[in-house]
Design a protein around this motif. Structure first.
Motif, PDB file in Angstrom:
ATOM      1  N   LEU A 471       0.843  -1.192   0.000  1.00 11.26           N
ATOM      2  CA  LEU A 471       0.000   0.000   0.000  1.00 11.26           C
ATOM      3  C   LEU A 471       0.881   1.247   0.000  1.00 11.26           C
ATOM      4  O   LEU A 471       0.586   2.234  -0.683  1.00 11.26           O
ATOM      5  CB  LEU A 471      -0.915  -0.013   1.230  1.00 11.26           C
ATOM      6  CG  LEU A 471      -1.806   1.213   1.439  1.00 11.26           C
ATOM      7  CD1 LEU A 471      -2.724   1.429   0.240  1.00 11.26           C
ATOM      8  CD2 LEU A 471      -2.616   1.074   2.725  1.00 11.26           C
ATOM      9  N   HIS A 488      -1.054   8.325   5.847  1.00 12.99           N
ATOM     10  CA  HIS A 488      -2.241   8.029   6.665  1.00 12.99           C
ATOM     11  C   HIS A 488      -3.267   9.148   6.542  1.00 12.99           C
ATOM     12  O   HIS A 488      -4.485   8.890   6.474  1.00 12.99           O
ATOM     13  CB  HIS A 488      -1.835   7.831   8.128  1.00 12.99           C
ATOM     14  CG  HIS A 488      -1.199   6.504   8.406  1.00 12.99           C
ATOM     15  ND1 HIS A 488      -1.863   5.305   8.234  1.00 12.99           N
ATOM     16  CD2 HIS A 488       0.046   6.196   8.854  1.00 12.99           C
ATOM     17  CE1 HIS A 488      -1.054   4.295   8.562  1.00 12.99           C
ATOM     18  NE2 HIS A 488       0.111   4.807   8.941  1.00 12.99           N
ATOM     19  N   LEU A 491      -5.180   8.829   3.282  1.00 14.42           N
ATOM     20  CA  LEU A 491      -6.157   7.736   3.352  1.00 14.42           C
ATOM     21  C   LEU A 491      -7.365   8.130   4.200  1.00 14.42           C
ATOM     22  O   LEU A 491      -8.521   7.832   3.856  1.00 14.42           O
ATOM     23  CB  LEU A 491      -5.495   6.480   3.921  1.00 14.42           C
ATOM     24  CG  LEU A 491      -4.470   5.786   3.010  1.00 14.42           C
ATOM     25  CD1 LEU A 491      -3.686   4.741   3.781  1.00 14.42           C
ATOM     26  CD2 LEU A 491      -5.156   5.147   1.811  1.00 14.42           C
ATOM     27  N   ALA A 496     -10.783   5.994   3.686  1.00 16.89           N
ATOM     28  CA  ALA A 496     -10.275   4.620   3.539  1.00 16.89           C
ATOM     29  C   ALA A 496      -9.989   4.030   4.923  1.00 16.89           C
ATOM     30  O   ALA A 496      -8.841   3.736   5.276  1.00 16.89           O
ATOM     31  CB  ALA A 496      -9.033   4.613   2.666  1.00 16.89           C
ATOM     32  N   TRP A 498     -10.578   1.137   6.017  1.00 18.95           N
ATOM     33  CA  TRP A 498     -10.125  -0.260   5.934  1.00 18.95           C
ATOM     34  C   TRP A 498      -8.597  -0.362   5.981  1.00 18.95           C
ATOM     35  O   TRP A 498      -8.046  -1.375   6.407  1.00 18.95           O
ATOM     36  CB  TRP A 498     -10.635  -0.889   4.636  1.00 18.95           C
ATOM     37  CG  TRP A 498     -10.279  -0.096   3.412  1.00 18.95           C
ATOM     38  CD1 TRP A 498     -11.011   0.902   2.836  1.00 18.95           C
ATOM     39  CD2 TRP A 498      -9.085  -0.197   2.638  1.00 18.95           C
ATOM     40  NE1 TRP A 498     -10.368   1.424   1.744  1.00 18.95           N
ATOM     41  CE2 TRP A 498      -9.171   0.758   1.583  1.00 18.95           C
ATOM     42  CE3 TRP A 498      -7.972  -1.013   2.691  1.00 18.95           C
ATOM     43  CZ2 TRP A 498      -8.178   0.921   0.637  1.00 18.95           C
ATOM     44  CZ3 TRP A 498      -6.975  -0.863   1.737  1.00 18.95           C
ATOM     45  CH2 TRP A 498      -7.079   0.104   0.731  1.00 18.95           C
ATOM     46  N   ALA A 499      -7.912   0.698   5.554  1.00 21.89           N
ATOM     47  CA  ALA A 499      -6.454   0.640   5.517  1.00 21.89           C
ATOM     48  C   ALA A 499      -5.856   0.508   6.908  1.00 21.89           C
ATOM     49  O   ALA A 499      -4.801  -0.121   7.088  1.00 21.89           O
ATOM     50  CB  ALA A 499      -5.900   1.886   4.829  1.00 21.89           C
ATOM     51  N   LEU A 502      -5.481  -3.202   8.099  1.00 22.83           N
ATOM     52  CA  LEU A 502      -4.626  -4.147   7.381  1.00 22.83           C
ATOM     53  C   LEU A 502      -3.577  -4.731   8.323  1.00 22.83           C
ATOM     54  O   LEU A 502      -3.023  -4.005   9.157  1.00 22.83           O
ATOM     55  CB  LEU A 502      -3.937  -3.455   6.204  1.00 22.83           C
ATOM     56  CG  LEU A 502      -4.860  -2.990   5.066  1.00 22.83           C
ATOM     57  CD1 LEU A 502      -4.067  -2.217   4.025  1.00 22.83           C
ATOM     58  CD2 LEU A 502      -5.557  -4.181   4.423  1.00 22.83           C
ATOM     59  N   LEU A 506       0.795  -0.020   6.306  1.00 22.01           N
ATOM     60  CA  LEU A 506       1.165   0.500   4.991  1.00 22.01           C
ATOM     61  C   LEU A 506       2.006  -0.480   4.193  1.00 22.01           C
ATOM     62  O   LEU A 506       2.086  -0.393   2.961  1.00 22.01           O
ATOM     63  CB  LEU A 506       1.942   1.813   5.144  1.00 22.01           C
ATOM     64  CG  LEU A 506       1.146   3.011   5.678  1.00 22.01           C
ATOM     65  CD1 LEU A 506       2.077   4.183   5.938  1.00 22.01           C
ATOM     66  CD2 LEU A 506       0.048   3.420   4.694  1.00 22.01           C
ATOM     67  N   LEU A 510      -0.759  -5.571  -1.750  1.00 21.47           N
ATOM     68  CA  LEU A 510      -2.066  -5.491  -2.402  1.00 21.47           C
ATOM     69  C   LEU A 510      -2.057  -6.351  -3.654  1.00 21.47           C
ATOM     70  O   LEU A 510      -1.083  -6.363  -4.404  1.00 21.47           O
ATOM     71  CB  LEU A 510      -2.391  -4.046  -2.775  1.00 21.47           C
ATOM     72  CG  LEU A 510      -2.351  -3.016  -1.637  1.00 21.47           C
ATOM     73  CD1 LEU A 510      -2.720  -1.641  -2.171  1.00 21.47           C
ATOM     74  CD2 LEU A 510      -3.290  -3.412  -0.503  1.00 21.47           C
ATOM     75  N   VAL A 517      -8.154  -5.731  -3.196  1.00 20.47           N
ATOM     76  CA  VAL A 517      -8.922  -4.491  -3.115  1.00 20.47           C
ATOM     77  C   VAL A 517     -10.107  -4.562  -4.065  1.00 20.47           C
ATOM     78  O   VAL A 517      -9.999  -5.079  -5.173  1.00 20.47           O
ATOM     79  CB  VAL A 517      -8.035  -3.272  -3.451  1.00 20.47           C
ATOM     80  CG1 VAL A 517      -6.936  -3.105  -2.431  1.00 20.47           C
ATOM     81  CG2 VAL A 517      -7.443  -3.386  -4.846  1.00 20.47           C
ATOM     82  N   GLN A 521     -12.311   0.490  -2.956  1.00 22.27           N
ATOM     83  CA  GLN A 521     -11.015   0.686  -2.312  1.00 22.27           C
ATOM     84  C   GLN A 521      -9.964   1.156  -3.313  1.00 22.27           C
ATOM     85  O   GLN A 521      -9.125   2.005  -2.999  1.00 22.27           O
ATOM     86  CB  GLN A 521     -10.570  -0.619  -1.640  1.00 22.27           C
ATOM     87  CG  GLN A 521     -11.420  -0.985  -0.430  1.00 22.27           C
ATOM     88  CD  GLN A 521     -11.069  -2.359   0.128  1.00 22.27           C
ATOM     89  OE1 GLN A 521     -10.407  -3.160  -0.530  1.00 22.27           O
ATOM     90  NE2 GLN A 521     -11.538  -2.634   1.338  1.00 22.27           N
ATOM     91  N   ILE A 525      -7.765   4.593  -3.099  1.00 21.83           N
ATOM     92  CA  ILE A 525      -6.302   4.676  -3.247  1.00 21.83           C
ATOM     93  C   ILE A 525      -5.950   5.708  -4.310  1.00 21.83           C
ATOM     94  O   ILE A 525      -5.032   6.515  -4.139  1.00 21.83           O
ATOM     95  CB  ILE A 525      -5.721   3.293  -3.614  1.00 21.83           C
ATOM     96  CG1 ILE A 525      -5.859   2.332  -2.433  1.00 21.83           C
ATOM     97  CG2 ILE A 525      -4.262   3.411  -4.030  1.00 21.83           C
ATOM     98  CD1 ILE A 525      -5.466   0.908  -2.755  1.00 21.83           C
TER      99      ILE A 525
END
Length: 623
Positions: A471, A488, A491, A496, A498-499, A502, A506, A510, A517, A521, A525
């Motif tokens: 990511l 961050h 995002l 976002a 959901w990031a 993870l 980061l 992906l 994704v 999503q 991004i």
């Protein structure tokens, strides 16, 4: 530019090869020196063997009996032992030198293959977007996979082996001539068959292998487009047509492959026959000359061994010439990217209407009045009598005039085929106009350097790509120096959430075996990249059109955060996008026919009003 990418000519390929040699000339020179020394060491054995034969013959005497004048049996045995030991020693030396020559050659090949791969990637990424989009998908894929792989696998082994074999053959030929000019001349005459067969092959191989490579590219293109359009093929019942196209491409690939096979069959057969003639000629002529007392038996034996020594390098060349022709065709396709003309970079407009005023400088603006001439002096966008046609066809844009103020939200609407997306491409600097100008701060948008263009204006479309990488890597494409906190924040700005969940943060991969994704999503991004790139102007070409309604609403909320404080040009295929814009430009047949606010255009009762009423129905007439 349309169709397949160009192919480098013979002269261009030669220059590229010489460039690779110069790039690693010390290692290449070391390889060649080791090859020469190895070939020279290989000459000693046959020469010493001839000495053994002569020593034994002298000991045997003219009649071949024990009464010769060449010394006693003990002396002969001692001399034979000494010469035999020298043969063994020089054979070992030759093997060691060949080993290190091959090592140097493989090292040179691997380095060269790495440079070619890196250069191809750089050239591919540097292709003007307008060129890259028009290239058949299979052509670029084939060049970047099978062609590069062919070159990369050929260089470390075949090229050094060929160079060493050529050196060995040259040294052996010189040795034969030096040993006895008559035998040497006869041997070379008999080798002419090898040269003639190779010349015949080389004269036909390049076009044959290029045709085979082109057929492979066409097959790859048919397969890629069929796979990418599988849903459309299924929906329109086109499976039969696509199958026919694939079968035709396979048949052409088979035909061109068989053509190269026929060339190899003729070459191999001719060369096999050419091997027998030199050896037979040396033996017959040597016997006659020895009978006349012109040469010693040892000389005949040494010359015969030298001729035999040519077989090994000749075999290497015979096998290599086919591989090298294949690799040469692949290399010509790889190097063909150097022939792609650079994107047209128009000169800055100097007319008063070109917008060369520093008004409206905002975030991401130019260098101002005191900056370089190539830097925008503001963020005002001016389109002045812009004409544009794809691939020299009919003009899609016909004399478009438009001024976009910094911070303005402009919607571009019109029926399908009116030129809306094409105008968006010109505003984003992807294509330059055929005539007229599209400038920002007085500088042609298409003339901006890529990094400056990215800070000035970005095009956001329906299609967004997420690379099979972390990511962090996907986000850093827009801002390589961005900190984790900035990543961050971007995002978070696009929603976002959901990031944060993870497993690797980061650094989570992906795609592939990593996190898969979905469309929403991927769009987030993409929008986070926009925030990190921080352009002053955004050109939106229905960025959420491919998402389902729920995902589209989420993406549009994220998009609102991205649009804040920027100039926005929205290519609106759905009219509800245009309602809240500051101004609306209506396009029809490549021209702007109306320009104004929503209320003013509806009140005017023109083309926009008809589109609006058709979209919303009669109940919208009071809007």
């Amino acid at each position: 530019m349309s169709g397949a990418l160009p192919i480098a000519g013979r002269a261009e390929v030669r220059r590229a090869v010489l460039g690779e040699v110069r790039a690693d000339k010390t290692l290449f020179a070391g390889m060649m020196l080791l090859a020469v020394l190895a070939a020279a060491a290989g000459l000693v054995g046959p020469w010493l063997l001839g000495g053994i034969v002569d020593a034994v013959q002298r000991a045997a005497g003219p009649g071949g009996g024990p009464g010769g004048t060449g010394g006693g049996p003990a002396d002969v045995v001692a001399e034979v032992d000494r010469l035999a030991l020298l043969i063994v020693a020089f054979t070992v030396v030759q093997a060691v030198l060949l080993r290190y020559a091959a090592y140097a050659g493989a090292k040179f090949g691997e380095r060269t293959a790495a440079r070619i791969r890196e250069r191809f990637l750089d050239r591919t990424l540097a292709l003007p977007p307008a060129v890259a989009e028009r290239v058949p998908a299979g052509d670029l894929v084939a060049r970047g996979t099978t062609d590069i792989a062919t070159v990369a696998t050929t260089l470390p082994g075949v090229v050094p082996d060929t160079a060493i074999a050529l050196v060995q053959m040259a040294v052996v030929v010189v040795a034969i001539v030096a040993l006895d000019p008559v035998l040497g001349a006869l041997g070379l005459a008999c080798l002419a068959g090898f040269g003639l067969a190779t010349r015949w092959y080389l004269g036909r191989a390049r076009p044959a292998y290029l045709a085979a490579r082109a057929a492979n590219s066409a097959l790859a293109d048919v397969l890629v487009t069929s796979a990418e359009g599988a849903r459309t093929v299924d929906a329109l019942a086109l499976a039969g047509r696509r199958t026919e196209a694939v079968e035709a491409a396979v048949a052409e690939t088979r035909r061109t492959s068989l053509a190269t096979l026929r060339l190899r069959t003729v070459l191999f057969s001719a060369v096999e026959a050419a091997y027998v003639l030199p050896l037979s000629g040396i033996l017959v002529a040597g016997a006659v000359l020895h009978e006349r007392g012109s040469v010693s038996l040892g000389t005949v034996v040494a010359a015969t061994m030298y001729i035999r020594q040519l077989v090994g390098p000749a075999d290497v060349l015979l096998w290599s010439v086919e591989l090298l022709q294949n690799a040469s065709a692949a290399f010509a396709r790889v190097e063909g990217l150097t022939s792609v003309p650079p994107a047209k970079r128009p000169e800055p407009a100097d007319r008063p209407g070109g917008g060369a005023r520093p008004d409206g400088a905002g975030p991401g603006g130019g260098a101002g009045p005191g900056g370089s001439p190539a830097e925008p002096s503001g963020d005002r966008i001016v389109v002045d009598q812009a004409f544009f046609a794809y691939d020299f066809g009919t003009d899609v844009l016909r004399g478009v005039d438009l001024v976009i103020r910094p911070g303005e939200r402009l919607a571009v609407v019109g029926p399908s085929g009116a030129g809306k997306s094409t105008l968006g491409r010109l505003l984003a600097g992807i294509d330059p106009p055929r005539s007229g100008t599209v400038t920002v701060g007085g500088v042609p948008v298409a003339g901006l350097a890529p990094d400056r263009l990215r800070r000035q204006v970005l095009l956001v479309t329906q299609e967004q790509h997420v690379f099979q990488d972390s990511l962090r890597a996907n986000l850093s494409l827009a801002a390589p120096a961005a900190t984790d906190a900035q990543l961050h924040a971007a995002l978070e700005a696009v929603g976002a959430d959901w990031a944060a969940r993870l497993p690797g943060g980061l650094d989570t991969g992906l795609g592939g075996p990593g996190h898969r994704v979905d469309g929403a999503q991927a769009q987030q991004i993409s929008l986070a990249r926009v925030i990190l790139a921080d352009p002053h102007t955004l050109v939106l070409d229905e960025a959420t059109a491919l998402l389902d309604p729920t995902a589209a609403r989420a993406a549009e909320r994220a998009l609102a955060a991205v649009l804040h404080g920027r100039t926005v040009i929205a290519i609106a295929h759905r009219l509800h996008t245009a309602h809240d814009a500051d101004r609306i430009a209506v396009m029809d047949h490549g021209r702007i026919t109306e320009l104004g606010t929503h209320d003013a255009l509806v009140a005017a009762g023109g083309g926009y009003a008809r589109l609006w009423h058709a979209w919303h129905g009669d109940s919208a007439r009071g809007s």
